[in-house]
Design an enzyme around this catalytic site. Structure first.
Site, mmCIF file in Angstrom:
data_model
loop_
_atom_site.group_PDB
_atom_site.id
_atom_site.type_symbol
_atom_site.label_atom_id
_atom_site.label_comp_id
_atom_site.label_asym_id
_atom_site.label_seq_id
_atom_site.Cartn_x
_atom_site.Cartn_y
_atom_site.Cartn_z
ATOM 1 N N GLU A 9 -10.079 -8.291 -4.982
ATOM 2 C CA GLU A 9 -10.159 -8.080 -3.529
ATOM 3 C C GLU A 9 -11.280 -8.920 -2.922
ATOM 4 O O GLU A 9 -11.088 -9.585 -1.909
ATOM 5 C CB GLU A 9 -10.374 -6.600 -3.219
ATOM 6 C CG GLU A 9 -9.177 -5.751 -3.621
ATOM 7 C CD GLU A 9 -9.350 -4.271 -3.313
ATOM 8 O OE1 GLU A 9 -8.334 -3.616 -3.107
ATOM 9 O OE2 GLU A 9 -10.490 -3.781 -3.291
ATOM 10 N N ASP A 36 2.088 0.807 3.852
ATOM 11 C CA ASP A 36 2.292 -0.221 2.818
ATOM 12 C C ASP A 36 3.632 -0.943 2.876
ATOM 13 O O ASP A 36 4.076 -1.496 1.875
ATOM 14 C CB ASP A 36 2.127 0.389 1.408
ATOM 15 C CG ASP A 36 0.795 1.089 1.257
ATOM 16 O OD1 ASP A 36 -0.183 0.594 1.832
ATOM 17 O OD2 ASP A 36 0.741 2.112 0.563
ATOM 18 N N HIS A 93 -3.873 -3.577 -0.327
ATOM 19 C CA HIS A 93 -3.465 -2.442 -1.149
ATOM 20 C C HIS A 93 -3.810 -2.765 -2.606
ATOM 21 O O HIS A 93 -3.524 -3.875 -3.072
ATOM 22 C CB HIS A 93 -1.957 -2.200 -0.995
ATOM 23 C CG HIS A 93 -1.509 -0.979 -1.725
ATOM 24 N ND1 HIS A 93 -1.750 0.289 -1.251
ATOM 25 C CD2 HIS A 93 -0.889 -0.829 -2.923
ATOM 26 C CE1 HIS A 93 -1.283 1.173 -2.119
ATOM 27 N NE2 HIS A 93 -0.758 0.514 -3.139
ATOM 28 N N LEU A 134 -2.650 6.181 9.359
ATOM 29 C CA LEU A 134 -1.710 5.255 9.988
ATOM 30 C C LEU A 134 -2.280 4.876 11.353
ATOM 31 O O LEU A 134 -2.851 5.717 12.046
ATOM 32 C CB LEU A 134 -0.361 5.950 10.205
ATOM 33 C CG LEU A 134 0.549 6.118 8.991
ATOM 34 C CD1 LEU A 134 1.800 6.876 9.408
ATOM 35 C CD2 LEU A 134 0.923 4.784 8.375
ATOM 36 N N ASN A 184 -3.743 -5.413 5.975
ATOM 37 C CA ASN A 184 -4.275 -4.365 5.091
ATOM 38 C C ASN A 184 -4.302 -4.919 3.672
ATOM 39 O O ASN A 184 -3.565 -5.849 3.343
ATOM 40 C CB ASN A 184 -3.372 -3.131 5.148
ATOM 41 C CG ASN A 184 -3.880 -2.011 4.257
ATOM 42 O OD1 ASN A 184 -5.080 -1.745 4.198
ATOM 43 N ND2 ASN A 184 -2.974 -1.358 3.535
ATOM 44 N N GLY A 232 -16.653 1.044 1.894
ATOM 45 C CA GLY A 232 -16.763 -0.169 2.700
ATOM 46 C C GLY A 232 -17.278 -1.397 1.973
ATOM 47 O O GLY A 232 -17.814 -2.307 2.601
ATOM 48 N N SER A 233 -17.090 -1.460 0.647
ATOM 49 C CA SER A 233 -17.576 -2.665 -0.041
ATOM 50 C C SER A 233 -16.749 -3.888 0.363
ATOM 51 O O SER A 233 -17.295 -4.991 0.483
ATOM 52 C CB SER A 233 -17.588 -2.484 -1.562
ATOM 53 O OG SER A 233 -16.288 -2.379 -2.079
HETATM 54 C C1 GRF Z 1 -9.865 -0.864 -1.962
HETATM 55 O O1 GRF Z 1 -9.509 -0.825 -3.307
HETATM 56 C C2 GRF Z 1 -8.664 -1.168 -1.097
HETATM 57 O O2 GRF Z 1 -7.687 -1.915 -1.745
HETATM 58 C C3 GRF Z 1 -8.112 0.188 -0.815
HETATM 59 O O3 GRF Z 1 -9.226 1.033 -0.706
HETATM 60 C C4 GRF Z 1 -10.305 0.502 -1.476
HETATM 61 C C5 GRF Z 1 -11.501 0.442 -0.571
HETATM 62 O O4 GRF Z 1 -12.684 0.169 -1.264
HETATM 63 N N1 GRF Z 1 -7.226 0.146 0.306
HETATM 64 P P1 GRF Z 1 -14.015 -0.162 -0.464
HETATM 65 O O5 GRF Z 1 -14.254 0.988 0.520
HETATM 66 O O6 GRF Z 1 -13.825 -1.443 0.255
HETATM 67 O O7 GRF Z 1 -15.112 -0.229 -1.468
#
Ligand code: GRF
Length: 193
Positions: free
Chosen positions: A175, A146, A105, A88, A103, A12-13
């Site tokens: 991200e 995706d 990815h 899903l 989402n 959950g970062s």
């Molecule tokens: C991220 O890399 C995201 O792109 C993918 O899962 C990872 C989640 O990382 N779908 P975090 O739990 O937010 O640290």
């Protein structure tokens, strides 16, 4: 006020980064965190920020999607963010939130997407294929993994000495930098317009 629910399965970062980004916003509020994993660290992050957090098991997602949609209604949720969410979404929820579910990815879709392509599997596959770049894709969510319409992509180089771990770190930086801002932009375009 636009209310967001974040769905996450693990650490959950990204969820916490989004929570922090909107914490002083007068237009957008992170209202609810949902995880399909009872012990997911994202639930602790939610309680640290005093945000309602609920565990809904994978079985409940599959067999009783009404439970999740009722939670969304109770919390007046307008927009859904998936951030490391492994399941899903039930079709009912996808239908109820057209162009209101996104989402992220950790690769440049349409490459390295689809079933089984998550977390370290993605970074390992990118490195094993000898790619010289990877990146992030933010997309709308439909009923296939995706495959929803891509909203935004950003790339980073894959160096010869990158490992799945170092690549994951680069991707996480992208991200954190882009996901909250793209969410904000989409909400302004689709809801607050
Ligand atoms: C991220 O890399 C995201 O792109 C993918 O899962 C990872 C989640 O990382 N779908 P975090 O739990 O937010 O640290």
């Amino acid at each position: 006020m636009v209310r967001i629910a974040i769905f996450a399965s693990g650490n959950g970062s990204n969820a916490e980064n989004i929570i922090n980004y909107f914490k002083d916003s007068s237009a957008i509020k992170c209202e609810l965190i949902i995880s399909n994993k009872e012990n997911a660290y994202v639930l602790e992050r939610a309680s640290k920020h005093k945000i309602s957090a609920r565990h809904v098991s994978g079985k409940e997602f599959r067999e009783n999607p009404k439970k999740v949609s009722d939670l969304l209604v109770q919390h007046n949720i307008d927009f859904i963010v998936l951030a490391g969410f492994m399941l899903l979404l039930p079709e009912k929820i996808i239908r109820n939130y057209p162009d209101r579910i996104v989402n992220i990815h950790p690769a440049l879709l349409p490459s390295y997407g689809g079933k089984g392509m998550y977390g370290m599997n993605v970074h390992r596959a990118v490195i094993n294929a000898g790619e010289t770049q990877s990146g992030i894709s933010i997309h709308y969510v439909n009923e296939k993994y995706d495959e929803g319409r891509i909203i935004f992509q950003a790339a980073c180089p894959v160096d010869k000495n990158d490992t799945p771990d170092t690549l994951a770190e680069k991707i996480h930086h992208l991200e954190y930098k882009h996901y909250p801002a793209v969410i904000e932009q989409i909400i302004h375009e689709n809801i607050l317009k």
